[in-house]
Design an enzyme around this catalytic site. Structure first.
Site, PDB file in Angstrom:
ATOM      1  N   ASP A   1       0.875  -1.178   0.000  1.00 11.36           N
ATOM      2  CA  ASP A   1       0.000   0.000   0.000  1.00 11.36           C
ATOM      3  C   ASP A   1       0.909   1.225   0.000  1.00 11.36           C
ATOM      4  OD1 ASP A   1      -1.684   2.139   0.547  1.00 11.36           O
ATOM      5  OD2 ASP A   1      -2.868   1.064   2.042  1.00 11.36           O
TER       6      ASP A   1
ATOM      7  N   GLU B   1     -10.040  -3.409  15.466  1.00 11.74           N
ATOM      8  CA  GLU B   1      -8.825  -4.016  16.037  1.00 11.74           C
ATOM      9  C   GLU B   1      -8.369  -3.280  17.299  1.00 11.74           C
ATOM     10  OE1 GLU B   1      -5.888  -4.179  12.936  1.00 11.74           O
ATOM     11  OE2 GLU B   1      -6.587  -6.124  12.257  1.00 11.74           O
TER      12      GLU B   1
ATOM     13  N   HIS C   1      -5.428   0.180   1.373  1.00  9.53           N
ATOM     14  CA  HIS C   1      -5.934  -1.152   1.731  1.00  9.53           C
ATOM     15  C   HIS C   1      -7.083  -1.074   2.740  1.00  9.53           C
ATOM     16  CE1 HIS C   1      -3.365  -0.685   5.315  1.00  9.53           C
ATOM     17  NE2 HIS C   1      -4.056  -1.679   5.842  1.00  9.53           N
TER      18      HIS C   1
END
Length: 349
Positions: free
Chosen positions: A36, A137, A285
């Site tokens: 990326d 996350e 991404h």
């Protein structure tokens, strides 16, 4: 009862951590991140733009992965870099550091940030902590922990700020998939138009969908609904990151969903450097987080869209986020919907 109205079992923290760190033990995710170029080049530029604050100083890289940010910091003149990584990719980071002849300045520490000890406090913290819709996350928790325990007063955090945005969108792919069932009769002589409602329930569901959104799909100017200052944000605030939004639609279309994206900002004396995951910028991404309505809503030029959005940890998995969306489109009634990460991301491997 959970906020999602389901009875899924809540995972214990040890299982959550195992799942999270295990996902970073494979090459695929690191290949995706390093390739990326928007992400990696912006971090590189953000670090070098702050070389005056890094040169001769001590840096902590939170969630170092392959160690690429640690190497950027060493190249920018850091005297010492502590590269902390809990997954087994830390073993590869050691090899990469040695290959680049930086083992005298970069120390790879395998372990969780919350359990390791450093020999000293640090001048700079660098971390690529962002997940889908920014907070999926929840690695930001570790950055805040590191800031409070290891960063010297007045120390530098890279990046130093994050902003969240939302906008209504049209989805021509979904529109085509829903319309498909009305075309079957002409093709095969069998009427399947009753499948449209079933298809709508399957497609426009409660999942947080990660997809690239094109500029043409966005139906209003972006609305910023939250800002996080990494120098001051507290862990408690991450339990409910919320804000209001208000916009007017560009023209006649159908609103199928809202999309959420983020930016993070690196400080600079002249002009701050922004890493953007906006649909108006080159794709990363992270793409965008798409939140589908139950039904499409037709709008015209200047139709007003108002709402509130809240991001909070999932009931079932504290590292995953849920999103509550309350909105009013034009003259329609207020509608509320709660979205979560799909089940396949919650199952134990």
């Amino acid at each position: 009862m959970s906020l999602h109205g389901s009875k899924k079992r809540k995972l214990d923290r040890k299982t959550e951590d195992h799942m999270y760190f295990d996902s970073y033990s494979d090459v695929t995710i690191h290949e995706e991140m390093i390739s990326d170029t928007v992400r990696t080049n912006t971090y590189r530029m953000g670090i070098f733009k702050n070389s005056k604050s890094i040169e001769g100083k001590v840096v902590l890289d939170v969630g170092a992965g392959t160690g690429v940010l640690s190497l950027f910091c060493a190249q920018a003149g850091a005297r010492k870099v502590y590269a902390v990584e809990a997954s087994s990719i830390a073993d590869q980071a050691v090899k990469i550091v040695k290959l680049n002849q930086m083992e005298d300045r970069i120390e790879v520490i395998k372990g969780t940030l919350e359990t390791i000890e450093l020999a000293e406090r640090v001048d700079v913290i660098v971390s690529e902590w962002m997940g889908y819709a920014l907070l999926h996350e929840s690695m930001l928790n570790s950055v805040i922990f590191a800031r409070d325990k290891w960063l010297k007063p007045g120390g530098l955090i890279l990046p130093s700020r994050a902003d969240l945005y939302i906008a209504p969108i049209n989805d021509v792919v979904v529109e085509g998939r829903l319309n498909f069932w009305s075309t079957v009769k002409a093709q095969y002589g069998v009427d399947m138009s009753c499948m449209t409602d079933f298809a709508r329930k399957c497609i426009m569901n409660k999942d947080i969908t990660v997809n690239p959104v094109t500029v043409e799909d966005v139906l209003s100017h972006p609305c910023r609904f939250a800002e996080l200052d990494l120098n001051t944000v507290a862990l408690e605030q991450l339990r409910d990151v919320r804000g209001a939004f208000s916009c007017r639609c560009f023209g006649s279309s159908a609103v199928h969903a809202f999309c959420v994206w983020f930016t993070v900002t690196f400080p600079d004396e002249e002009k701050p450097l922004v890493l953007s995951t906006s649909p108006f910028k080159p794709e990363t991404h992270w793409k965008q987080a798409v939140l589908y309505l139950d039904d499409a809503v037709d709008v015209v030029q200047d139709t007003k869209v108002d709402g509130e959005i809240s991001l909070f940890p999932s009931d079932e998995h504290s590292r995953h986020i849920s999103i509550r969306l309350d909105f009013v489109i034009g003259e329609h009634k207020k509608h509320s919907k709660i979205f979560s990460i799909p089940d396949q991301y919650v199952e134990v491997k």
